[in-house]
Scaffold this motif. Structure first.
Motif: not given
Length: 227
Positions: A6, A49, A61
């Motif tokens: 991520a 996310c 996120y």
């Protein structure tokens, strides 16, 4: 999706100078290589996310997922694309609507609802719109097929190869998303349509010689033209 993935995608794949659009490919050390006119990279990034937020509880996120979802929504509603990549075909002559867009958006909306219940009404409305698009435009009982490409009005273009195209793997994936939606909403009619979508995909896509399913098939058993 791990934090490292991520964080790498956020740092190197998002073009913050172009509204957060994402590169389709980058080098191993993060140098941008390729852009795409589609926004599937953004969709999968948002899903990742959202899931990472559910696992970690880290608000950043969730913010990334929300921001990216908002970008996708604006692009689908006609906002100017910061990448400004021209369409493959002249839209004034022919504008095809691909199955992949509402299919992936449906899955994304359900993932976002699970991660972000505060905004559940938004995601539920978007998911319902996607289901209407899929079943109202692409799913054709009269052809026992789910078409990859139709016009904006849902018309079938059997005179071109793109209009007859069926992707059995896509259809099976789409049927799965529809079943998941039907279970969440208690909609038995959608579930029945999804079962038939899967059935048609296996009928047209079964590789009777080698097993498995073929990559592409042709609706209504019409031989495709080259070009």
């Amino acid at each position: 999706m791990s934090r490292s993935c991520a964080d790498f995608a956020e740092r190197y794949c998002r073009d913050t100078l172009r509204g957060g659009r994402m590169y389709f490919t980058v080098t191993a050390d993060g140098k941008p290589l390729r852009r795409r006119r589609y926004h599937f990279s953004e969709s999968f990034f948002a899903m990742g996310c959202a899931e990472l937020y559910r696992l970690s509880g880290e608000e950043r996120y969730l913010r990334l997922a929300r921001d990216t979802y908002g970008l996708i929504d604006r692009l689908e509603r006609g906002e100017r694309d910061p990448f400004a990549i021209p369409p493959k075909t002249e839209p004034s002559v022919r504008r095809l609507m691909p199955l992949s867009v509402p299919m992936i958006r449906l899955n994304l909306a359900m993932e976002m609802e699970d991660a972000d219940p505060e905004k559940a009404p938004l995601y539920r409305a978007d998911a319902a719109d996607c289901v209407r698009d899929i079943l109202g435009r692409h799913f054709r009982r009269d052809m026992r097929a789910t078409l990859e490409n139709v016009t904006e009005d849902g018309d079938v273009l059997t005179d071109i190869s793109e209009g007859r195209l069926v992707n059995p793997g896509h259809d099976a994936e789409c049927a799965n998303f529809l079943m998941r939606y039907a279970e969440r909403t208690g909609d038995s009619a959608v579930f029945a349509d999804a079962l038939d979508m899967l059935r048609y995909a296996m009928e047209s896509g079964a590789d009777r010689e080698y097993g498995g399913i073929v990559y592409f098939a042709v609706a209504a058993w019409i031989s495709p033209k080259s070009g």
